[in-house]
Design a protein around this motif. Structure first.
Motif, PDB file in Angstrom:
ATOM      1  N   UNK B 619       0.823  -1.193   0.000  1.00 36.49           N
ATOM      2  CA  UNK B 619       0.000   0.000   0.000  1.00 36.49           C
ATOM      3  C   UNK B 619       0.866   1.254   0.000  1.00 36.49           C
ATOM      4  N   UNK B 620       0.213   2.382  -0.013  1.00 36.18           N
ATOM      5  CA  UNK B 620       0.909   3.646   0.120  1.00 36.18           C
ATOM      6  C   UNK B 620       1.094   3.914   1.608  1.00 36.18           C
ATOM      7  N   UNK B 621       2.246   4.418   1.957  1.00 40.47           N
ATOM      8  CA  UNK B 621       2.424   4.771   3.358  1.00 40.47           C
ATOM      9  C   UNK B 621       1.833   6.158   3.561  1.00 40.47           C
ATOM     10  N   UNK B 622       0.617   6.172   4.018  1.00 37.15           N
ATOM     11  CA  UNK B 622      -0.108   7.417   4.253  1.00 37.15           C
ATOM     12  C   UNK B 622      -0.430   7.455   5.734  1.00 37.15           C
ATOM     13  N   UNK B 623      -0.243   8.622   6.355  1.00 34.75           N
ATOM     14  CA  UNK B 623      -0.446   8.671   7.806  1.00 34.75           C
ATOM     15  C   UNK B 623      -1.903   8.387   8.148  1.00 34.75           C
ATOM     16  N   UNK B 624      -2.110   7.813   9.335  1.00 34.34           N
ATOM     17  CA  UNK B 624      -3.486   7.520   9.738  1.00 34.34           C
ATOM     18  C   UNK B 624      -4.270   8.815   9.894  1.00 34.34           C
ATOM     19  N   UNK B 625      -3.577   9.914  10.240  1.00 32.12           N
ATOM     20  CA  UNK B 625      -4.264  11.204  10.368  1.00 32.12           C
ATOM     21  C   UNK B 625      -4.866  11.609   9.027  1.00 32.12           C
ATOM     22  N   UNK B 626      -4.066  11.479   7.981  1.00 29.43           N
ATOM     23  CA  UNK B 626      -4.564  11.842   6.653  1.00 29.43           C
ATOM     24  C   UNK B 626      -5.749  10.963   6.257  1.00 29.43           C
ATOM     25  N   UNK B 627      -5.656   9.678   6.560  1.00 29.42           N
ATOM     26  CA  UNK B 627      -6.764   8.778   6.208  1.00 29.42           C
ATOM     27  C   UNK B 627      -8.026   9.134   6.974  1.00 29.42           C
ATOM     28  N   UNK B 628      -7.867   9.467   8.242  1.00 34.22           N
ATOM     29  CA  UNK B 628      -9.049   9.816   9.036  1.00 34.22           C
ATOM     30  C   UNK B 628      -9.627  11.152   8.596  1.00 34.22           C
ATOM     31  N   UNK B 629      -8.776  12.077   8.204  1.00 37.37           N
ATOM     32  CA  UNK B 629      -9.290  13.351   7.676  1.00 37.37           C
ATOM     33  C   UNK B 629     -10.049  13.114   6.375  1.00 37.37           C
ATOM     34  N   UNK B 743      -0.370  19.635   7.966  1.00 36.62           N
ATOM     35  CA  UNK B 743       0.777  19.963   7.110  1.00 36.62           C
ATOM     36  C   UNK B 743       1.775  20.849   7.873  1.00 36.62           C
ATOM     37  N   UNK B 744       1.229  21.814   8.611  1.00 36.34           N
ATOM     38  CA  UNK B 744       2.124  22.674   9.406  1.00 36.34           C
ATOM     39  C   UNK B 744       2.904  21.847  10.424  1.00 36.34           C
ATOM     40  N   UNK B 745       2.204  20.959  11.080  1.00 37.80           N
ATOM     41  CA  UNK B 745       2.819  20.191  12.162  1.00 37.80           C
ATOM     42  C   UNK B 745       3.867  19.206  11.658  1.00 37.80           C
ATOM     43  N   UNK B 746       3.549  18.575  10.524  1.00 38.14           N
ATOM     44  CA  UNK B 746       4.488  17.566  10.015  1.00 38.14           C
ATOM     45  C   UNK B 746       5.543  18.178   9.119  1.00 38.14           C
ATOM     46  N   UNK B 747       5.298  19.410   8.716  1.00 40.33           N
ATOM     47  CA  UNK B 747       6.255  20.048   7.826  1.00 40.33           C
ATOM     48  C   UNK B 747       6.220  19.473   6.434  1.00 40.33           C
ATOM     49  N   UNK B 748       5.189  18.674   6.166  1.00 38.05           N
ATOM     50  CA  UNK B 748       5.124  18.016   4.860  1.00 38.05           C
ATOM     51  C   UNK B 748       4.498  18.937   3.827  1.00 38.05           C
ATOM     52  N   UNK B 749       4.977  18.847   2.629  1.00 39.28           N
ATOM     53  CA  UNK B 749       4.365  19.576   1.524  1.00 39.28           C
ATOM     54  C   UNK B 749       3.154  18.824   1.009  1.00 39.28           C
ATOM     55  N   UNK B 750       3.205  17.514   1.191  1.00 36.96           N
ATOM     56  CA  UNK B 750       2.095  16.696   0.733  1.00 36.96           C
ATOM     57  C   UNK B 750       1.583  15.920   1.926  1.00 36.96           C
ATOM     58  N   UNK B 751       0.313  15.594   1.868  1.00 34.79           N
ATOM     59  CA  UNK B 751      -0.257  14.831   2.971  1.00 34.79           C
ATOM     60  C   UNK B 751       0.327  13.429   3.031  1.00 34.79           C
ATOM     61  N   UNK B 752       0.732  12.926   1.902  1.00 29.49           N
ATOM     62  CA  UNK B 752       1.297  11.574   1.890  1.00 29.49           C
ATOM     63  C   UNK B 752       2.758  11.637   2.279  1.00 29.49           C
TER      64      UNK B 752
END
Lengths: 207, 753
Positions: B619-629, B743-752
């Motif tokens: 699968x894609x490694x996508x954070x559970x936060x992103x999936x729940x959002x 995104x702010x918290x993780x510093x990620x440009x993308x949710x994935x």
């Protein structure tokens, strides 16, 4: 036995029985169907060939497409070519969908003529069509569901085999999907049956 | 019932939580169609619902002459990276410990014929798989399965996969005790558990009722439990040996013993602690090293055990850990018919004796047996499944299990019923003899449907099966008992490492052509819960594999010493001698002389590797936060639909649930929440993110969070169209703000990630 309103279905399968005067090479069907994909010999977005030769009375060898599936069918123990209409392909009215499936099956059977023997001599038997209504939402596997399907397909019999020559019988027991045999008193030629199927397919799809 | 949707028709039949999950998934399908969900997020979302990709779903297929484009009606719309929307896919359906009822089997049959290709496929992990399914059919299919208590949740993706277990648990003559209730409890406890949502890869649990038999295959699993009773303060107490870090794949690992024994009351908390440590410490970026076996190997079992002990000590108490224990007896089965002795019929049906010898297992309960239905390549038709459901109702009261050898077992057959049962199974083509023998070959889907498949494992397995049936190989009894397992690639889904004779697909270049091959793996141990792995001795062209099997089995039959096992035989011969044994079968004619070896079994096309795609196993490694959002977004979408339908009560409720769900997603990333507790969600959200102003952005400050607080504190407000419309807008803004916060918290440009 006129139906009151159109019966809209998602999935329906029609099997046209096959004459096999020289027998049939089931193993060779894998190559036949791959060849059909290469040549675009039959309609549809042709995706792949599925090999179910090991399964008892199963689809044996399938040509899977986006809109429909073609299968060498032994589900009833008799050799046939089955076409299954999938999702939103073609007309959704049951009678028109049956015509659409029958027309695709009959056209595909003519493509056997380009194959090596014995499969090259396979031809359509035009005395019967077997219809499986694989949409329990529209036609539940109940006496009422079967009655409704019989009413609709009674009209299909008239459309396909002529006003005086078609009959329908339910060949089914719950919880299997409602299955109906449409029989001809006087079989048509494959060409005439194809023309009738085309007509049935187009007749209601434009409603 | 034309005009009535499955959602409406089955509303009362589904557990509310399952129904809601499916509604949410259907909303995500719609959002993806509208381009409002990132394709990687959607891919992981569908994988976690068991909706898997299939070969050719990248829109390319080699037809034997050239690679052709498959032009699907939905055009460029995708359901994941390089995965076209309209391309058919696979649905994996979880069958915990293989237990399936006749009602469930009938619904599975309906799904196979209405959405798939009429075939139910039993997997090597006791699941059912259906192939060639359109993504838009999956929500209704899930509803129909949910109506009989089946979930597809986490059947794929980076989560807890099906919990496997002995198919003869409860009737086995050698088991310590019946593990069924415990396997069921672990399945329910870990399903959707918040501590198991951030794994870097999948996690497969297994149960076995004893250490000696292979049924549970514990030693090749991520988490395994073997039943053992110990005396605790003078009381015989059910418990388990716990193993972790086993696995097959390219680098097989034998599981390590985590605990010599834990009482049953510790089973679930230990599993939870393992999940938390794996989620926290496991590899996330390099998915080739992300299974728990690599973590256990890296840390060493002692350090891993220390981490688990530490984690276990701080776990907040959960009543579910032990609440099932008083009801363990509920899983005891009652026979449908009285026990009666088998009276050899005067006119025994043809084949009955052979079937009786190989397919019937005498239960520990006098007068009863378990009958194995040997499915060719794990397949049966919808008609067969329906007929089997009816047979099982009459003879065994529905006691059915799937097996890791891709078969089905009917338990609690009265011995006196065997001739009649055999007759009825024979009528529907389910009375093949040879279960558990060299005839009963296991195979993964391989190139038939799998994107990772290299060679045709099913084609080879089918061919070997035909040759065994035609007595092409030695009929020595020791040979009859050998196991053959085939995988289409090195990923080992066919479990070739633990068979006597195993094969996995690869290729070699010969005469300028790519030729399908199989690596030969010999001497794996099936017994002792997959106790040791075989050795690779060389690769041979696919079309010569039957000759290799013939050579190996003939040599074994001719040269084995007294009661020497196949494992001992291969060890005695050694890799060099075994390599020499298969050497003559490595050559093939040139392409001009005979093009046949340049094709694969069951496939008329000239062989190519061009059809291989990107696997979705991990699968894609996508954070559970992103999936729940993403789920929250789907609830918001559902609210909008209710509003459009004029159902203002539902629109209000859905909008509130959407905000709550989004808030919960952020809170769960930082702390554990009690289940189904909106007060706790809002309180934690407020204290952590609002009061601290972490949620605030430069311009709006905290205003996007206020509608959640107000709706939570005040309950439903005015249920007029204007008020609800405003609530819907506020809900969408709140979810957007949650995404921005992540995104702010993780510093990620993308949710994935």
């Amino acid at each position: 036995m006129p139906a009151t309103e159109q019966l809209v279905v998602d999935r329906v399968a029609v099997t046209v029985p096959l004459n096999a005067p020289d027998g049939v090479d089931i193993d060779g069907m894998i190559g036949v169907f791959h060849g059909w994909i290469q040549r675009g010999a039959v309609p549809g977005t042709l995706i792949d060939v599925a090999d179910y030769r090991h399964v008892h009375h199963g689809p044996v060898v399938m040509l899977v497409a986006h809109e429909l599936d073609y299968a060498i069918d032994l589900a009833d123990g008799d050799l046939g070519l089955r076409v299954t209409r999938k999702r939103t392909a073609g007309p959704a009215d049951l009678r028109a969908a049956v015509g659409w499936c029958a027309a695709h099956a009959l056209r595909a059977i003519t493509a056997f003529a380009d194959e090596q023997p014995p499969n090259g001599s396979l031809s359509a038997r035009t005395d019967e069509l077997r219809v499986r209504v694989l949409d329990r939402r529209a036609v539940p596997s109940t006496a009422a569901g079967a009655e409704r399907a019989l009413a609709e397909l009674g009209e299909s019999a008239d459309e396909l085999f002529g006003a005086s020559g078609g009959s329908v019988t339910a060949d089914w027991a719950p919880p299997a999907p409602v299955t109906v045999r449409i029989r001809a008193e006087d079989p048509l030629s494959p060409g005439d049956l194809l023309a009738a199927a085309d007509s049935a397919s187009a007749g209601l799809s434009s409603d | 019932m034309s005009g009535v949707s499955w959602r409406e028709a089955l509303d009362e039949e589904m557990e509310p939580m399952l129904a809601e999950e499916i509604d949410v998934f259907e909303g995500q399908v719609e959002l993806r169609k509208q381009g409002k969900v990132d394709e990687r997020v959607f891919a992981e979302t569908r994988l976690r619902r068991g909706v898997y990709g299939q070969r050719y779903d990248n829109g390319q297929r080699h037809d034997g002459v050239a690679s052709r484009e498959l032009r699907f009606p939905a055009g460029d719309l995708t359901k994941g990276p390089e995965t076209f929307w309209d391309a058919p896919g696979m649905q994996r359906i979880k069958i915990p410990y293989g237990g399936v009822t006749p009602d469930q089997l009938e619904v599975l049959a309906e799904c196979a014929e209405e959405y798939s290709d009429d075939i139910l496929h039993i997997t090597t992990r006791q699941d059912v798989q259906l192939h060639f399914i359109h993504i838009e059919d999956t929500p209704d299919m899930m509803r129909r399965l949910a109506s009989v208590g089946i979930t597809t949740r986490e059947a794929c993706g980076n989560g807890v996969r099906n919990v496997t277990g002995c198919p003869i648990a409860g009737v086995c003559r050698t088991e310590v005790f019946d593990v069924t209730a415990y396997a069921d409890a672990l399945f329910r406890f870990l399903l959707g558990h918040p501590d198991c949502q951030d794994f870097g890869r999948k996690f497969k649990p297994a149960f076995s009722g004893c250490a000696g038999e292979p049924c549970g295959l514990v030693m090749m699993h991520d988490f395994g439990a073997i039943a053992e009773i110990r005396d605790v303060d003078g009381v015989p107490t059910h418990g388990f040996q716990i193993y972790v870090g086993g696995g097959l794949g390219t680098t097989p690992h034998q599981a390590k013993q985590l605990y010599e024994w834990v009482p049953a009351s510790e089973l679930l908390p230990v599993a939870q602690a393992v999940g938390r440590v794996f989620g926290r410490e496991g590899e996330k970026k390099n998915r080739n090293r992300a299974r728990i076996k690599f973590l256990v190997a890296k840390l060493g079992i002692e350090e891993f055990r220390r981490l688990i002990d530490e984690e276990r000590a701080i776990l907040p108490y959960d009543p579910r850990w032990t609440s099932y224990l008083p009801n363990v007896g509920d899983f005891d089965e009652e026979p449908a018919r009285d026990a009666a002795p088998l009276v050899a019929p005067e006119n025994a049906p043809e084949g009955f004796g052979a079937w009786l010898d190989s397919n019937v297992y005498r239960q520990r309960q006098d007068g009863y047996v378990a009958a194995t239905i040997a499915l060719p390549l794990g397949d049966l038709t919808a008609d067969q499944a329906r007929a089997l459901a009816e047979v099982s109702r009459r003879y065994v009261g529905g006691a059915i299990r799937t097996t890791v050898e891709q078969n089905i077992i009917l338990r609690w057959v009265s011995e006196g019923d065997l001739p009649e049962l055999y007759r009825e199974l024979a009528e529907i083509g389910l009375a093949e003899p040879g279960a558990g023998t060299i005839f009963d070959i296991t195979s993964c889907p391989g190139t038939d449907t799998c994107k990772l498949g290299i060679s045709s494992s099913r084609g080879l397995a089918g061919e070997l099966r035909r040759r065994v049936a035609a007595s092409s190989f030695s009929s020595d009894t020791a040979v009859e008992g050998l196991k053959i397992k085939v995988s289409g690639c090195f990923n080992s889904c066919g479990q070739h490492h633990v068979s006597d004779i195993g094969f996995f697909g690869n290729t070699r270049k010969i005469d300028g052509y790519t030729v399908p091959h199989f690596q030969v793996v010999l001497g794996g141990r099936w017994r002792e819960n997959a106790g040791s792995y075989g050795m690779a001795v060389g690769a041979v062209p696919s079309k010569r594999v039957p000759e290799v099997v013939e050579a190996i089995t003939s040599r074994f039959a001719a040269e084995r010493q007294s009661d020497e096992t196949f494992q001992d035989f291969t060890t005695r011969l050694g890799k060099k001698e075994l390599g020499a044994l298969i050497e003559p079968f490595k050559s093939i004619p040139t392409h001009d002389e005979d093009p046949t070896p340049y094709t694969d079994w069951g496939d008329a096309r000239e062989f190519t590797k061009d059809d291989m795609g990107i696997g979705e196993c991990a699968g894609e490694v996508v954070s559970s936060t992103t999936l729940e959002l993403s789920s929250a977004e789907s609830l918001s979408f559902d609210a909008q639909i209710a509003f459009d339908d004029g159902d203002l009560v539902r629109a209000d409720e859905r909008a509130y649930r959407a905000m709550l769900s989004a808030a919960e997603a952020l809170v769960r990333a930082e702390t554990i929440l009690p289940p189904e507790d909106p007060d706790a969600v809002v309180k934690e959200f407020k204290e952590r993110f609002y009061d601290t102003e972490r949620f605030f952005d430069r311009f709006a400050k905290g205003k996007f969070a206020r509608p959640l607080f107000e709706r939570h504190e005040q309950g439903p407000g005015r249920l007029d169209a204007d008020s609800i419309r405003i609530l819907l807008e506020e809900t969408a803004l709140f979810i957007d703000a949650c995404y921005a916060f992540e995104i702010r918290e993780t510093g990620a440009q993308s949710a994935a990630v």
